[in-house]
Design a protein around this motif. Structure first.
Motif, mmCIF file in Angstrom:
data_model
loop_
_atom_site.group_PDB
_atom_site.id
_atom_site.type_symbol
_atom_site.label_atom_id
_atom_site.label_comp_id
_atom_site.label_asym_id
_atom_site.label_seq_id
_atom_site.Cartn_x
_atom_site.Cartn_y
_atom_site.Cartn_z
ATOM 1 N N HIS A 57 25.134 34.173 39.666
ATOM 2 C CA HIS A 57 26.398 33.433 39.570
ATOM 3 C C HIS A 57 27.705 34.425 39.564
ATOM 4 O O HIS A 57 28.697 33.884 40.111
ATOM 5 C CB HIS A 57 26.305 32.660 38.236
ATOM 6 N N LEU A 58 27.548 35.225 39.122
ATOM 7 C CA LEU A 58 28.735 36.435 39.382
ATOM 8 C C LEU A 58 29.002 36.791 40.805
ATOM 9 O O LEU A 58 30.219 36.574 41.125
ATOM 10 C CB LEU A 58 28.442 37.800 38.474
ATOM 11 N N GLN A 59 27.841 36.680 41.568
ATOM 12 C CA GLN A 59 28.316 36.991 43.164
ATOM 13 C C GLN A 59 28.763 35.725 43.679
ATOM 14 O O GLN A 59 29.678 35.983 44.676
ATOM 15 C CB GLN A 59 27.006 37.362 43.675
ATOM 16 N N HIS A 60 28.452 34.612 43.000
ATOM 17 C CA HIS A 60 29.097 33.479 43.664
ATOM 18 C C HIS A 60 30.558 33.436 43.270
ATOM 19 O O HIS A 60 31.487 32.922 44.109
ATOM 20 C CB HIS A 60 28.420 32.101 42.891
ATOM 21 N N ALA A 61 31.055 33.721 42.114
ATOM 22 C CA ALA A 61 32.133 33.770 41.666
ATOM 23 C C ALA A 61 33.004 34.694 42.755
ATOM 24 O O ALA A 61 34.075 34.472 43.283
ATOM 25 C CB ALA A 61 32.468 34.246 40.175
ATOM 26 N N VAL A 62 32.521 35.960 42.822
ATOM 27 C CA VAL A 62 32.834 36.939 43.868
ATOM 28 C C VAL A 62 33.339 36.316 45.144
ATOM 29 O O VAL A 62 34.364 36.305 45.983
ATOM 30 C CB VAL A 62 32.238 38.285 44.014
ATOM 31 N N ASN A 63 32.175 35.618 45.896
ATOM 32 C CA ASN A 63 32.112 35.073 47.183
ATOM 33 C C ASN A 63 33.372 34.080 47.270
ATOM 34 O O ASN A 63 34.230 33.884 48.218
ATOM 35 C CB ASN A 63 30.909 34.427 47.397
ATOM 36 N N CYS A 64 33.600 33.218 46.064
ATOM 37 C CA CYS A 64 34.724 32.137 46.004
ATOM 38 C C CYS A 64 36.088 32.840 46.144
ATOM 39 O O CYS A 64 37.136 32.226 46.690
ATOM 40 C CB CYS A 64 34.540 31.202 44.995
ATOM 41 N N LEU A 65 36.120 33.994 45.259
ATOM 42 C CA LEU A 65 37.461 34.540 45.072
ATOM 43 C C LEU A 65 37.752 35.252 46.256
ATOM 44 O O LEU A 65 38.937 35.342 47.090
ATOM 45 C CB LEU A 65 37.335 35.499 43.835
ATOM 46 N N VAL A 66 36.833 36.157 46.791
ATOM 47 C CA VAL A 66 37.274 36.899 48.016
ATOM 48 C C VAL A 66 37.144 36.529 49.349
ATOM 49 O O VAL A 66 37.664 36.962 50.246
ATOM 50 C CB VAL A 66 36.428 38.185 48.041
ATOM 51 N N GLY A 67 36.318 35.262 49.371
ATOM 52 C CA GLY A 67 36.176 34.587 50.722
ATOM 53 C C GLY A 67 35.010 35.646 51.708
ATOM 54 O O GLY A 67 34.830 36.888 51.445
ATOM 55 N N ALA A 121 25.662 42.025 31.133
ATOM 56 C CA ALA A 121 25.968 41.107 32.095
ATOM 57 C C ALA A 121 26.870 39.775 31.628
ATOM 58 O O ALA A 121 27.679 39.101 32.487
ATOM 59 C CB ALA A 121 24.946 40.868 33.141
ATOM 60 N N GLY A 122 26.128 39.129 30.760
ATOM 61 C CA GLY A 122 26.701 38.017 30.215
ATOM 62 C C GLY A 122 27.948 38.265 29.597
ATOM 63 O O GLY A 122 28.742 37.244 29.640
ATOM 64 N N HIS A 123 28.139 39.353 28.815
ATOM 65 C CA HIS A 123 29.476 39.593 28.406
ATOM 66 C C HIS A 123 30.600 39.920 29.652
ATOM 67 O O HIS A 123 31.730 39.311 29.240
ATOM 68 C CB HIS A 123 29.705 40.957 27.368
ATOM 69 N N VAL A 124 30.162 40.368 30.512
ATOM 70 C CA VAL A 124 31.216 40.684 31.769
ATOM 71 C C VAL A 124 31.432 39.446 32.232
ATOM 72 O O VAL A 124 32.760 38.982 32.382
ATOM 73 C CB VAL A 124 30.518 41.497 32.574
ATOM 74 N N ALA A 125 30.339 38.439 32.422
ATOM 75 C CA ALA A 125 30.746 37.223 32.862
ATOM 76 C C ALA A 125 31.567 36.274 32.148
ATOM 77 O O ALA A 125 32.445 35.446 32.582
ATOM 78 C CB ALA A 125 29.500 36.161 33.075
ATOM 79 N N GLN A 126 31.510 36.156 30.666
ATOM 80 C CA GLN A 126 32.415 35.652 29.642
ATOM 81 C C GLN A 126 33.927 36.437 30.029
ATOM 82 O O GLN A 126 34.913 35.419 30.043
ATOM 83 C CB GLN A 126 32.091 35.999 28.067
ATOM 84 N N ALA A 127 33.856 37.686 30.110
ATOM 85 C CA ALA A 127 35.394 38.131 30.596
ATOM 86 C C ALA A 127 36.171 37.623 31.835
ATOM 87 O O ALA A 127 37.086 37.282 31.970
ATOM 88 C CB ALA A 127 35.410 39.673 30.416
ATOM 89 N N VAL A 128 35.085 37.502 32.987
ATOM 90 C CA VAL A 128 35.442 37.011 33.962
ATOM 91 C C VAL A 128 35.963 35.478 34.136
ATOM 92 O O VAL A 128 37.131 35.211 34.624
ATOM 93 C CB VAL A 128 34.234 36.995 35.084
#
Length: 143
Positions: A57-67, A121-128
């Motif tokens: 899911h973090l990679q999904h977020a990256v993909n949406c942000l950077v294209g 990773a969960g804490h990083v995701a919360q920060a993202v």
């Protein structure tokens, strides 16, 4: 004759300005959808129960942000923003503050995809997710 050319030139400029405004509106619309989807997936990552799901899911977020052309894009886990635009960072007509937040969120999410601990990773995701929520508020305030 000069008046006719001036009129045609004026109409061309008006048409070009209209097309540019339409293009900007579409880019902003795409960016809004991409940002919403990135935020949603950061939230999924924050609530995930396995390291694999955090990373996905973090990679999904990256993909949406950077294209698809952006730094860190990886289609191997899928792209929930496929066809929406060129990535929220590219498409958003954001304030400087919101743009920095999107860049920071993307970098943090990229780091999160490489973390070895599910809890971390969960804490990083919360920060993202928090950064993306704040970027949405900053962007909305600019509008």
């Amino acid at each position: 004759m000069h008046r006719h050319l001036a009129t045609r030139f004026g109409l061309s400029l008006t048409l070009a300005a209209g097309l540019l405004a339409t293009g900007l509106a579409l880019a902003t619309s795409h960016a809004t959808k991409e940002l919403e989807t990135a935020t949603e997936h950061a939230g999924f990552a924050a609530k995930a129960d396995t390291l694999e799901k955090h990373r996905m899911h973090l990679q999904h977020a990256v993909n949406c942000l950077v294209g698809e052309e952006g730094k860190g894009f990886d289609d191997s886990v899928g792209n929930p923003c496929k066809g929406m635009g060129k990535g929220a960072i590219h498409d958003m007509q954001a304030s400087e503050t919101a743009a920095r937040m999107l860049e920071q969120a993307a970098e943090l999410a990229r780091i999160g995809t490489r973390i070895e601990s599910a809890e971390a990773a969960g804490h990083v995701a919360q920060a993202v997710e928090a950064l993306l929520q704040e970027a949405k508020q900053q962007s909305a305030a600019k509008s």
